[in-house]
Write a protein that holds these residues in place. Structure first.
Motif, mmCIF file in Angstrom:
data_model
loop_
_atom_site.group_PDB
_atom_site.id
_atom_site.type_symbol
_atom_site.label_atom_id
_atom_site.label_comp_id
_atom_site.label_asym_id
_atom_site.label_seq_id
_atom_site.Cartn_x
_atom_site.Cartn_y
_atom_site.Cartn_z
ATOM 1 N N ASP A 298 -4.450 1.708 34.099
ATOM 2 C CA ASP A 298 -4.238 2.953 33.357
ATOM 3 C C ASP A 298 -3.178 2.779 32.277
ATOM 4 N N LEU A 299 -2.102 2.071 32.597
ATOM 5 C CA LEU A 299 -1.042 1.833 31.622
ATOM 6 C C LEU A 299 -1.525 0.934 30.489
ATOM 7 N N CYS A 300 -2.348 -0.071 30.831
ATOM 8 C CA CYS A 300 -2.849 -0.998 29.808
ATOM 9 C C CYS A 300 -3.749 -0.301 28.790
ATOM 10 N N THR A 301 -4.430 0.753 29.225
ATOM 11 C CA THR A 301 -5.366 1.440 28.325
ATOM 12 C C THR A 301 -4.806 2.754 27.781
ATOM 13 N N ALA A 302 -3.566 3.084 28.125
ATOM 14 C CA ALA A 302 -3.010 4.392 27.774
ATOM 15 C C ALA A 302 -2.885 4.613 26.273
ATOM 16 N N GLN A 303 -2.613 3.549 25.512
ATOM 17 C CA GLN A 303 -2.397 3.714 24.078
ATOM 18 C C GLN A 303 -3.581 3.245 23.236
ATOM 19 N N GLY A 304 -4.717 2.978 23.882
ATOM 20 C CA GLY A 304 -5.872 2.510 23.121
ATOM 21 C C GLY A 304 -5.796 1.003 22.918
ATOM 22 N N LYS A 305 -5.926 0.540 21.679
ATOM 23 C CA LYS A 305 -5.942 -0.891 21.382
ATOM 24 C C LYS A 305 -4.549 -1.500 21.545
ATOM 25 N N LEU A 306 -4.555 -2.765 21.973
ATOM 26 C CA LEU A 306 -3.310 -3.486 22.204
ATOM 27 C C LEU A 306 -3.025 -4.484 21.082
ATOM 28 N N ASN A 307 -1.847 -5.100 21.169
ATOM 29 C CA ASN A 307 -1.430 -6.168 20.251
ATOM 30 C C ASN A 307 -1.259 -5.689 18.812
ATOM 31 N N PHE A 308 -0.696 -4.500 18.676
ATOM 32 C CA PHE A 308 -0.307 -3.992 17.364
ATOM 33 C C PHE A 308 1.214 -3.849 17.327
ATOM 34 N N PHE A 309 1.788 -4.005 16.114
ATOM 35 C CA PHE A 309 3.235 -3.996 15.971
ATOM 36 C C PHE A 309 3.626 -3.253 14.701
ATOM 37 N N SER A 310 4.856 -2.766 14.712
ATOM 38 C CA SER A 310 5.373 -2.131 13.509
ATOM 39 C C SER A 310 5.545 -3.189 12.421
ATOM 40 N N GLU A 312 8.110 -3.923 10.709
ATOM 41 C CA GLU A 312 9.395 -4.598 10.880
ATOM 42 C C GLU A 312 9.339 -5.632 12.013
ATOM 43 N N ARG A 313 8.743 -5.241 13.153
ATOM 44 C CA ARG A 313 8.654 -6.178 14.287
ATOM 45 C C ARG A 313 7.734 -7.350 13.937
ATOM 46 N N ALA A 314 6.617 -7.070 13.294
ATOM 47 C CA ALA A 314 5.684 -8.141 12.918
ATOM 48 C C ALA A 314 6.343 -9.126 11.955
ATOM 49 N N GLN A 315 7.087 -8.600 11.002
ATOM 50 C CA GLN A 315 7.767 -9.453 10.029
ATOM 51 C C GLN A 315 8.789 -10.353 10.725
ATOM 52 N N PHE A 316 9.519 -9.788 11.701
ATOM 53 C CA PHE A 316 10.517 -10.591 12.395
ATOM 54 C C PHE A 316 9.851 -11.674 13.252
ATOM 55 N N ILE A 317 8.801 -11.304 13.967
ATOM 56 C CA ILE A 317 8.085 -12.297 14.789
ATOM 57 C C ILE A 317 7.556 -13.415 13.906
ATOM 58 N N SER A 329 -1.117 -10.741 11.203
ATOM 59 C CA SER A 329 -1.665 -10.323 9.919
ATOM 60 C C SER A 329 -1.608 -8.808 9.786
ATOM 61 N N GLU A 330 -2.105 -8.313 8.657
ATOM 62 C CA GLU A 330 -2.163 -6.867 8.431
ATOM 63 C C GLU A 330 -2.963 -6.173 9.524
ATOM 64 N N GLY A 331 -3.951 -6.899 10.073
ATOM 65 C CA GLY A 331 -4.786 -6.326 11.135
ATOM 66 C C GLY A 331 -4.057 -6.094 12.434
ATOM 67 N N ASN A 332 -2.827 -6.640 12.550
ATOM 68 C CA ASN A 332 -2.020 -6.455 13.764
ATOM 69 C C ASN A 332 -0.864 -5.488 13.541
ATOM 70 N N ILE A 333 -0.871 -4.816 12.405
ATOM 71 C CA ILE A 333 0.260 -3.957 12.048
ATOM 72 C C ILE A 333 -0.173 -2.495 11.967
ATOM 73 N N GLN A 334 0.625 -1.630 12.555
ATOM 74 C CA GLN A 334 0.405 -0.194 12.439
ATOM 75 C C GLN A 334 1.685 0.541 12.827
ATOM 76 N N GLU A 335 1.789 1.761 12.376
ATOM 77 C CA GLU A 335 2.873 2.632 12.817
ATOM 78 C C GLU A 335 2.365 3.432 14.008
ATOM 79 N N ASN A 336 3.163 3.534 15.057
ATOM 80 C CA ASN A 336 2.704 4.208 16.266
ATOM 81 C C ASN A 336 3.912 4.743 17.022
ATOM 82 N N ASN A 337 3.859 6.000 17.399
ATOM 83 C CA ASN A 337 4.971 6.614 18.136
ATOM 84 C C ASN A 337 4.753 6.637 19.645
ATOM 85 N N HIS A 338 3.668 6.035 20.100
ATOM 86 C CA HIS A 338 3.400 6.026 21.536
ATOM 87 C C HIS A 338 4.521 5.285 22.264
#
Length: 590
Positions: A298-310, A312-317, A329-338
């Motif tokens: 339930d926790l793994c599916t609570a926010q929908g798709k996984l492996n997305f980052f802000s 700022e976090r993606a740039q640092f990684i 890549s851009e495909g792994n980046i999104q803003e999310n308040n979950h």
């Protein structure tokens, strides 16, 4: 009151409230199927007819004295159109609140952590060398995320490297704090011991390039069941460790988390100190716990798709990515308040099945219910997957010949290793294809070959699986041993401990146990075998037959799978999905 043999009706009638009775009847049924609550939006009228209820008034339910809201302590709680038993509402609430608290405690520490990670640039490059995957190294992303986060989930299928990832996380964290106090735990002793063994083996690899002090920490890691970590007390439902007396460890790593029921999940979360890190490992597609709840999935599916980052976090990684690695890549980046955003990483590359084996393809088709892909295996005679639609007895006999090796092996330690290279996995206990009958058939075959002689319950060479925890003897649910004679000719049940040493225990002390030529698929969770024979019952109308069950069975095999089941049963099994009532995902949306 007229006696009714239906236990769910007995439960509903106990409270003597006609308005409440229909809902308690369904709540009891749902609970017996592993649901935490009854979703009032998904009531099946047919079930009410089974319970001989004529009316179910949803509006009147809200005014029943026995039903309260989240602020109350009534026997039943109504929350967002979900009806709970009060205790289980409390369990779910505790899990939600403790996760939020850990995540809240991370805030304000990001700049400090970034600085520390930059100092580990060389270690990161050593631990995560160049590859040819042409996609992000999710093991590396998960490791860096675990340094950032106090609450972490790492999910992935077989062979995706969950334990390897944890070993590398541990190396990084020990570089930052050599005095880190680490706890390893799992729902069963077997799973915990396997994780510890795997971590110790990983630490010895030259590619890890770790110093002697860090190797010593790995060497001294002690696995534990979750119950033992919490401080189980004989004949009590309360543990030594709780919110008022927290677990003293700085890092808690929990494997096979899909097997944790909501009650144990709650008590574990409640006992974690506010400054600690926790990492839950598991496969979100595997079977859920035997008891109520499927919290990990339930926790793994609570926010929908996984492996997305802000951004700022993606740039640092990406700034820490060694040469030869594919950046986010851009495909792994999104803003999310979950709240769970960036706290759950899915490992997506299976190193075990990467060489073109069919087991990975078949298991993915099962969990996705990809009918065309499943059916492609029906007529395809693949070298590593065989399907038997006719329940041919010769298939079982041929597979059972594999047990000759461990019986004829004089070295008990090697015999245990050979025993655990293969296993028959059954969906049910009863019936022609069930565990009991299958074990009897294999015993009968081996006895006909004069390989065993069944002179009593604990006959020589009997493979034994422990079915309960015995802390005094150091035996845990799921441990597997072999009955052999000692140097004096007396029978002993030999088990291998976490350090690889043999222990011989008198059979009289191994009371909670069963023969294990065959075992249930549920019991096989956390195990791996070279060769597996899966037996489904020859009738499809069985609620236990789900795609998660079959996926779990097939993915226990590293090399070869034989699946016995007719086409209709296989397809019906893949259509049926485990869906357990829970409100945990909605809580994070509130």
């Amino acid at each position: 009151m007229t006696y009714n043999p239906d236990v769910h009706r007995q439960f509903s009638d106990f409270f003597e409230n006609k308005t409440l009775s229909p809902f308690l009847y369904l709540l009891s049924k749902r609970f017996s199927d592993g649901h935490i609550c009854l979703d009032l939006n998904e009531i099946n009228p047919k079930e009410l007819k089974e319970g001989d209820f004529k009316n179910a008034d949803l509006n009147a339910l809200k005014n029943v004295d026995l039903v309260g809201t989240e602020e109350d302590y009534q026997p039943f709680i109504l929350w967002k159109n979900k009806l709970y038993m009060q205790r289980y509402f409390h369990y779910e609430t505790t899990v939600y609140q403790r996760i939020l608290e850990l995540i809240q405690n991370e805030k304000g520490k990001q700049s400090e952590i970034e600085s520390k990670l930059k100092s580990l640039n060389g270690d990161i490059a050593t631990l995560f060398p160049p590859d040819t995957l042409e996609k992000p190294d999710w093991q590396m992303v998960a490791a860096l995320s675990a340094v950032f986060n106090q609450f972490n989930i790492i999910t992935g299928g077989p062979g995706t490297g969950k334990t390897t990832t944890v070993a590398k996380i541990l190396v990084l964290l020990l570089r930052l704090d050599s005095n880190l106090k680490v706890a390893l735990a799992a729902p069963t002793g077997k799973a915990a011991a396997r994780m510890a063994e795997s971590l110790k083996e990983t630490a010895q690899k030259d590619t890890m390039n770790i110093n002697a002090d860090t190797k010593e920490v790995f060497k001294n890691l002690e696995p534990s069941t979750i119950h033992r970590l919490l401080g189980a007390r004989p004949n009590q439902i309360y543990f030594k460790h709780n919110k008022d007396n927290t677990i003293p460890h700085d890092l808690i790593i929990v494997d096979e988390s899909s097997m944790i029921d909501v009650a144990l999940f709650s008590k574990l979360m409640d006992a974690i100190k506010p400054s600690a890190k926790v990492i839950f490992l598991g496969d979100k597609d595997q079977l859920a716990s035997v008891e109520a709840g499927s919290l990990f999935g339930d926790l793994c599916t609570a926010q929908g798709k996984l492996n997305f980052f802000s951004p700022e976090r993606a740039q640092f990684i990406n700034s820490l990515m060694p040469d030869g690695k594919t950046p986010l890549s851009e495909g792994n980046i999104q803003e999310n308040n979950h709240p769970l955003f960036q706290h759950i990483i899915e490992l997506q590359h299976s190193y075990r099945f990467a060489a073109g084996g069919n087991i990975g393809v078949f298991s993915r088709a099962i969990i996705d219910n990809d009918v065309s892909s499943i059916e492609s295996f029906f007529d395809n005679h693949a070298p590593d997957i065989a399907l038997d639609f006719d329940y041919d007895d010769k298939i079982l006999t041929t597979f059972a010949k594999g047990y000759h090796d461990y019986i004829q092996e004089s070295d008990t330690k090697l015999a245990l290793q050979k025993l655990n290279q293969l296993r028959v996995l059954c969906a049910t206990r009863e019936g022609e294809q069930g565990v009991y009958k299958t074990n009897q058939n294999i015993e009968r075959y081996l006895q006909s070959k004069n390989l065993i002689s069944i002179t009593g319950t604990f006959y020589e060479h009997r493979p034994v699986m422990v079915t309960g925890n015995n802390y005094e003897l150091g035996l845990f649910n799921g441990d597997i041993g072999i009955v052999r004679k000692d140097e004096t000719g007396k029978l002993r049940v030999y088990f291998e401990d976490a350090d690889g040493n043999l222990r011989g225990i008198q059979p009289a002390f191994v009371t909670a146990s069963e023969t294990v030529f065959a075992m249930t698929i549920h019991k096989s969770q956390g195990s791996e075998f070279d060769d597996v024979l899966v037996r489904l019952p020859d009738y499809g109308e069985n609620a236990i037959l789900t795609r998660e069950l079959l996926y779990t069975a097939v993915t226990r095999a590293k090399k070869n799978v034989i699946l016995q089941g007719n086409k209709e049963v296989i397809l019906e099994t893949c259509q049926r999905r485990v869906k357990r009532g829970s409100g945990i995902a909605e809580r994070f949306e509130a």
